[in-house]
Design a protein around this motif. Sequence first.
Motif, PDB file in Angstrom:
ATOM      1  N   HIS A  62       0.836  -1.204   0.000  1.00  0.00           N
ATOM      2  CA  HIS A  62       0.000   0.000   0.000  1.00  0.00           C
ATOM      3  C   HIS A  62       0.872   1.255   0.000  1.00  0.00           C
ATOM      4  O   HIS A  62       0.615   2.213  -0.755  1.00  0.00           O
ATOM      5  N   SER A  75      -4.967   5.966  -7.424  1.00  0.00           N
ATOM      6  CA  SER A  75      -5.513   4.644  -7.135  1.00  0.00           C
ATOM      7  C   SER A  75      -5.131   4.270  -5.711  1.00  0.00           C
ATOM      8  O   SER A  75      -4.329   4.941  -5.067  1.00  0.00           O
ATOM      9  N   PHE A  76      -5.729   3.195  -5.223  1.00  0.00           N
ATOM     10  CA  PHE A  76      -5.361   2.663  -3.916  1.00  0.00           C
ATOM     11  C   PHE A  76      -5.319   1.146  -4.000  1.00  0.00           C
ATOM     12  O   PHE A  76      -5.916   0.539  -4.897  1.00  0.00           O
ATOM     13  N   GLU A  95      -8.722  -2.344   2.576  1.00  0.00           N
ATOM     14  CA  GLU A  95      -7.961  -1.250   1.960  1.00  0.00           C
ATOM     15  C   GLU A  95      -7.597  -0.242   3.042  1.00  0.00           C
ATOM     16  O   GLU A  95      -8.309  -0.097   4.032  1.00  0.00           O
ATOM     17  N   GLY A  98      -8.743   3.716   1.193  1.00  0.00           N
ATOM     18  CA  GLY A  98      -9.577   3.507   0.011  1.00  0.00           C
ATOM     19  C   GLY A  98     -11.046   3.532   0.363  1.00  0.00           C
ATOM     20  O   GLY A  98     -11.433   3.634   1.526  1.00  0.00           O
ATOM     21  N   GLU A 207      -4.927  -2.660  -7.762  1.00  0.00           N
ATOM     22  CA  GLU A 207      -5.041  -1.213  -7.636  1.00  0.00           C
ATOM     23  C   GLU A 207      -6.404  -0.770  -8.150  1.00  0.00           C
ATOM     24  O   GLU A 207      -6.740  -0.988  -9.313  1.00  0.00           O
ATOM     25  N   GLU A 210      -9.081   5.732  -8.396  1.00  0.00           N
ATOM     26  CA  GLU A 210      -9.925   6.709  -7.730  1.00  0.00           C
ATOM     27  C   GLU A 210     -11.034   7.145  -8.677  1.00  0.00           C
ATOM     28  O   GLU A 210     -10.857   7.175  -9.898  1.00  0.00           O
TER      29      GLU A 210
END
Length: 240
Positions: A62, A75-76, A95, A98, A207, A210
């Motif tokens: 992460h 992105s996360f 996450e 996220g 990933e 967003e």
Amino acid sequence: MNAATAADFGWIRSAASVFQYALEMGYTLTLVRGISPAELLRVAGAGSRGTCEGVSELIEEHTEVLFGYEDSPESFLAGAFTVPGEGGDWTLALEFGGDLGTRPRIMEALSTGTRAVSHSSNGGKPMDFFHWYEDGELRTTFEWPADRTGSTPDELNALMLEVGLNPAGDQHPDVDTKAAVFALAERLTGVRVTEELLAQARYQTGEVPEEPVADWESVTIDVIDAHGERTYVQLRRGQL
């Protein structure tokens, strides 16, 4: 009968807990019955990043994703694995920072024909949310237990009382609301989330992009002062 209560999740507040990072950074934990980790990530639009052995490695991955962007992250990282629960296998997705489990489009798709439950926090502020979906429908959601919405906002009231949440008003000061939300999720899924489970799981990762910021045309200011006088102004983009 599942009898989980807030008392079963005191471990999340331990200074040495693997969940401390999640509470500090913000997290979303999502549980979906009857789909695979790969399918969950596919529905979320995630690009595959392989696997991580344990939550410590997930945190490292992460961090790598987070610092791979010079400005705002695009992105996360989400990590998912299979876990037994009520009615069969479930996928648990975790996450940090996220919002996979709070996006209506994703949760409606994931819960079609099944059940999905998520809870989240945005970290230090904090804002904490709980969502229960059934067959594509948001049944109950809340930030504060007494302020619920959804198609059946009161259906979980009895369970909420049993786990330590008060659906009618202020919380008891001795009850950890976050721990109680973990217990409520277990009552709905049969999945017992433990420190060992998160620490030792093999996460399939991806990933998740967003969501784009929606365009806006105006801002509305609507304020009522202490004397009951209302100020209502709508400003167009060009006026700002």
